[in-house]
Design a protein around this motif. Structure first.
Motif, PDB file in Angstrom:
ATOM      1  N   PHE A   2     -14.140  34.386 -11.218  1.00 10.22           N
ATOM      2  CA  PHE A   2     -14.342  35.683 -11.852  1.00 10.22           C
ATOM      3  C   PHE A   2     -14.596  36.760 -10.811  1.00 10.22           C
ATOM      4  O   PHE A   2     -14.069  37.859 -10.913  1.00 10.22           O
ATOM      5  N   HIS A   6     -12.483  40.119  -9.998  1.00  8.59           N
ATOM      6  CA  HIS A   6     -13.145  41.419 -10.015  1.00  8.59           C
ATOM      7  C   HIS A   6     -12.817  42.177  -8.734  1.00  8.59           C
ATOM      8  O   HIS A   6     -12.478  43.363  -8.768  1.00  8.59           O
ATOM      9  N   PHE A  43     -14.605  43.811 -17.119  1.00  5.41           N
ATOM     10  CA  PHE A  43     -15.490  42.985 -16.300  1.00  5.41           C
ATOM     11  C   PHE A  43     -16.813  43.720 -16.207  1.00  5.41           C
ATOM     12  O   PHE A  43     -16.843  44.912 -15.873  1.00  5.41           O
ATOM     13  N   ALA A  65     -22.166  39.216 -23.869  1.00  4.80           N
ATOM     14  CA  ALA A  65     -21.550  38.997 -22.562  1.00  4.80           C
ATOM     15  C   ALA A  65     -22.452  39.656 -21.527  1.00  4.80           C
ATOM     16  O   ALA A  65     -23.039  40.712 -21.777  1.00  4.80           O
ATOM     17  N   LYS A  68     -21.161  40.038 -14.496  1.00  7.20           N
ATOM     18  CA  LYS A  68     -20.208  39.186 -13.780  1.00  7.20           C
ATOM     19  C   LYS A  68     -19.362  38.334 -14.710  1.00  7.20           C
ATOM     20  O   LYS A  68     -18.965  37.229 -14.373  1.00  7.20           O
ATOM     21  N   SER A  69     -19.076  38.867 -15.899  1.00 10.00           N
ATOM     22  CA  SER A  69     -18.181  38.151 -16.811  1.00 10.00           C
ATOM     23  C   SER A  69     -17.157  39.115 -17.403  1.00 10.00           C
ATOM     24  O   SER A  69     -17.396  40.316 -17.476  1.00 10.00           O
ATOM     25  N   PHE A  71     -14.720  40.305 -20.662  1.00  9.33           N
ATOM     26  CA  PHE A  71     -14.748  40.280 -22.122  1.00  9.33           C
ATOM     27  C   PHE A  71     -13.696  41.216 -22.679  1.00  9.33           C
ATOM     28  O   PHE A  71     -13.202  42.119 -21.998  1.00  9.33           O
ATOM     29  N   ILE A 123     -10.044  32.640 -21.222  1.00  7.95           N
ATOM     30  CA  ILE A 123     -11.215  33.254 -21.859  1.00  7.95           C
ATOM     31  C   ILE A 123     -11.029  33.252 -23.373  1.00  7.95           C
ATOM     32  O   ILE A 123     -11.929  32.891 -24.124  1.00  7.95           O
ATOM     33  N   ARG A 127     -13.142  30.960 -26.377  1.00 10.90           N
ATOM     34  CA  ARG A 127     -13.857  31.632 -27.454  1.00 10.90           C
ATOM     35  C   ARG A 127     -13.297  31.278 -28.825  1.00 10.90           C
ATOM     36  O   ARG A 127     -13.958  31.447 -29.830  1.00 10.90           O
TER      37      ARG A 127
END
Length: 135
Positions: A2, A6, A43, A65, A68-69, A71, A123, A127
């Motif tokens: 991740f 980024h 991010f 969330a 550092k993730s 979504f 991702i 989910r």
């Protein structure tokens, strides 16, 4: 992985016509609104976001969330239709965002675009089991 992606978003934002820049949101700001199509993969550099839906005049929170993730309202992002989700900042939040249109350019122009596309799909797939209980 991740963090590497980024850093890639930061690089492409600086050195190409791809628009990948930071966006700051105050606490309790709606980032994605129910009834609209999700246009961004985001991010979280700093902050927290909450995912919720409205049901029987109540807000039902179903996920968060954190820093550092990545979504988005994934299904809406991929199929380009409106979402039932609301995504809201819980605290002051700074996001790196890339639009669906710019993501398509990355897929076409860069080898790492394939990795970014696979990450977005992963991702979404992680989910998916959670989401099927919402509908």
């Amino acid at each position: 992985m991740f963090i590497a992606l980024h850093q890639y978003l930061i690089r492409i934002g600086r050195y190409s016509q791809i628009n990948s820049k930071t966006h700051a949101f105050k606490k309790n700001t709606l980032i994605t609104r129910s009834g609209a199509a999700e246009d961004y993969l985001s991010f979280i550099e700093t902050g927290i976001v909450r995912f919720w839906i409205e049901a029987a005049d109540k807000e039902i929170t179903f996920d968060f969330a954190f820093e550092k993730s990545f979504f988005s309202a994934h299904l809406s992002f991929f199929i380009r239709e409106s979402t039932d989700w609301n995504i809201q900042s819980v605290a002051p939040t700074v996001l790196w965002r890339i639009s669906c249109t710019d993501l398509q350019l990355i897929y076409q122009q860069a080898q790492v675009g394939d990795k970014l596309g696979r990450l977005a799909a992963r991702i979404y797939l992680f989910r998916l089991p959670e989401e099927k209980f919402l509908f």
